[in-house]
Write a protein that holds these residues in place. Structure first.
Motif, mmCIF file in Angstrom:
data_model
loop_
_atom_site.group_PDB
_atom_site.id
_atom_site.type_symbol
_atom_site.label_atom_id
_atom_site.label_comp_id
_atom_site.label_asym_id
_atom_site.label_seq_id
_atom_site.Cartn_x
_atom_site.Cartn_y
_atom_site.Cartn_z
ATOM 1 N N SER A 157 -0.665 13.265 10.429
ATOM 2 C CA SER A 157 -0.994 13.150 8.998
ATOM 3 C C SER A 157 0.189 13.465 8.087
ATOM 4 O O SER A 157 0.277 12.927 6.978
ATOM 5 C CB SER A 157 -2.163 14.077 8.659
ATOM 6 N N ILE A 158 1.108 14.333 8.509
ATOM 7 C CA ILE A 158 2.209 14.719 7.644
ATOM 8 C C ILE A 158 3.246 13.590 7.566
ATOM 9 O O ILE A 158 3.466 12.864 8.540
ATOM 10 C CB ILE A 158 2.870 16.023 8.145
ATOM 11 N N THR A 159 3.862 13.436 6.398
ATOM 12 C CA THR A 159 4.888 12.417 6.184
ATOM 13 C C THR A 159 6.241 13.095 6.028
ATOM 14 O O THR A 159 6.445 13.875 5.102
ATOM 15 C CB THR A 159 4.581 11.574 4.934
ATOM 16 N N MET A 160 7.148 12.790 6.929
ATOM 17 C CA MET A 160 8.494 13.352 6.883
ATOM 18 C C MET A 160 9.498 12.219 7.084
ATOM 19 O O MET A 160 9.499 11.560 8.134
ATOM 20 C CB MET A 160 8.673 14.422 7.975
ATOM 21 N N ARG A 161 10.359 11.995 6.099
ATOM 22 C CA ARG A 161 11.369 10.949 6.162
ATOM 23 C C ARG A 161 12.389 11.185 5.069
ATOM 24 O O ARG A 161 12.113 11.864 4.074
ATOM 25 C CB ARG A 161 10.722 9.572 5.989
#
Length: 445
Positions: free
Chosen positions: A402-406
């Motif tokens: 679920s987490i967005t990391m970019r």
């Protein structure tokens, strides 16, 4: 006999109690020794971080006026810092003006013979597109410099906190491809040295540019069209020399903004890599502790995508314009070896500045993907997590999905495939230009 046996039993019990208390004391001592060793290793890692990363980096920032001249500055040192900031900003502004007057900007001129009073002279005719070629890039450059002052003024301790966190996470790793602290130090120190080398090479290319296009020739006149000012002789020479001096400060602003982004990207990459390895090896006390560390890493990533990426985005327009301009000029060369060599190096230098931040951003995104991929892997219950509760495994898996990391530049996500696509497109464009242009090295292609 009974009394003797009782005494013997009592002695044995006493000895047994003493042995238990001794084992307990030894266990406590061993525990204290382990905590002391671990604390000493962590302190050593942080000291190495301050010595090899923070101090050299702050020295570069102090040259630009983006950091206090000394730690814990007195009011006098604070005043001296702002005097130095004023001096640097005035040098940059004056150099921008002199480069406009002398037309010594990104090859934006044409050298042509002009007949006047029965005498043929060479004239450097300036480009009339003043706003798009000079004013807008200059304003962005000044904005980048003053934004750098704000950026490091509001977050002077952020880099130290990030570097300290990375070194604490990485100090136990010793072998490749583990994210070792020694390799991190070498990488960041290499970035700093690469920035210094770029400034030197860029200055050498610009001096060659001035020589090849006769800026040092007193008989060549700089002329603005439509009755504009003209400069020749000593006046033109002064403008050109001060412009070259200003190029050092221009490149320093560009390089420091990019190196700052590159260093913070590298620190984030090592932090993400270390967390991935620790999760895979089950070095956290629990998966909840791993989730907390990932949230901390995500907070550092948001700072990278915020203020730090904004500083790079401010100059990306300048860099992309200059790189495109260098490629266009390379395609419309004057068929001389010297002009082609200078135009080629100019295009390469500007292109490197454009590509480097995107490559770093793509590497950060790849590190994020590697860390978040650990969630589904752990959900498959490898040997390390066979005894973990099902609910804890499900929670960690859902969290990583679920987490967005970019990484982001211009508030646009940057993915590894973009770097590959850009490299292929740029290489194809250069190859096409070399095959269709009339260059002295065309036959090689």
């Amino acid at each position: 006999m009974e009394r003797d046996s009782d005494v013997m039993l009592d002695d044995i019990n006493i000895d047994h109690d003493d042995q238990q208390s001794g084992d307990t004391r030894r266990g406590r001592i061993n525990s204290l020794d382990f905590e002391t060793i671990e604390r000493d290793e962590t302190g050593y890692a942080i000291n190495q971080c301050n010595k090899w990363i923070i101090k050299p980096y702050r020295a570069c920032l102090r040259v630009m006026g983006w950091y206090d001249l000394v730690n814990n500055p007195s009011p006098v040192m604070k005043l001296l810092r702002w005097i130095w900031v004023f001096f640097v900003s005035m040098v940059i502004t004056t150099a921008l003006v002199t480069q406009i007057l002398s037309c010594f900007r990104r090859d934006q001129f044409e050298l042509m013979p002009v007949t006047s009073s029965n005498k043929t002279i060479e004239v450097i005719r300036c480009n009339v597109s003043v706003v798009s070629i000079f004013v807008i890039p200059d304003l962005l450059l000044l904005t980048t410099y003053f934004y750098g002052i704000y950026l490091f003024w509001s977050g002077q301790e952020y880099l130290q906190n990030l570097a300290g966190q990375v070194f604490v996470q990485c100090y136990k790793f010793t072998t490749w491809p583990e994210p070792t602290s020694r390799r991190l130090i070498n990488t960041i120190f290499f970035y700093l040295m690469l920035g210094v080398a770029y400034i030197v090479v860029s200055l050498a290319v610009r001096i060659a540019h001035a020589i090849v296009f006769d800026f040092f020739d007193g008989d060549v006149t700089v002329s603005w069209p439509d009755g504009g000012p003209q400069f020749s002789g000593g006046g033109k020479l002064v403008l050109v020399i001060f412009s070259l001096f200003g190029f050092i400060f221009f490149d320093a602003v560009y390089i420091m903004a990019i190196i700052n982004y590159a260093i913070q990207s590298e620190l984030n990459i090592y932090l993400l890599h270390a967390l991935r390895i620790k999760v895979e090896r089950r070095e956290h006390k629990s998966l909840d502790a791993a989730i907390k560390d990932i949230n901390k890493a995500n907070a550092y990533l948001k700072v990278l995508n915020g203020k730090t990426a904004t500083a790079v985005a401010l100059i990306m327009f300048n860099l992309a314009t200059a790189a495109l301009d260098g490629v266009i000029i390379l395609g419309d060369n004057t068929n001389t070896t010297e002009h082609t060599v200078v135009a080629t190096f100019t295009a390469i230098l500007w292109s490197l500045l454009v590509v480097f931040p995107f490559v770093q951003a793509a590497r950060v995104t790849a590190a994020c993907n590697g860390l978040l991929a650990a969630g589904p892997i752990i959900r498959g219950r490898p040997l390390q997590y066979m005894e973990s509760p099902q609910l804890e495994l499900d929670s960690f898996s859902i969290f990583t999905v679920s987490i967005t990391m970019r990484a982001e530049i211009f508030a646009i996500p940057v993915y590894p495939w973009m770097a590959y696509l850009f490299a292929v497109s740029f290489s194809f464009t250069l190859l096409l230009l070399c095959q269709t242009g009339d260059y002295w090295y065309t036959e090689w292609f």
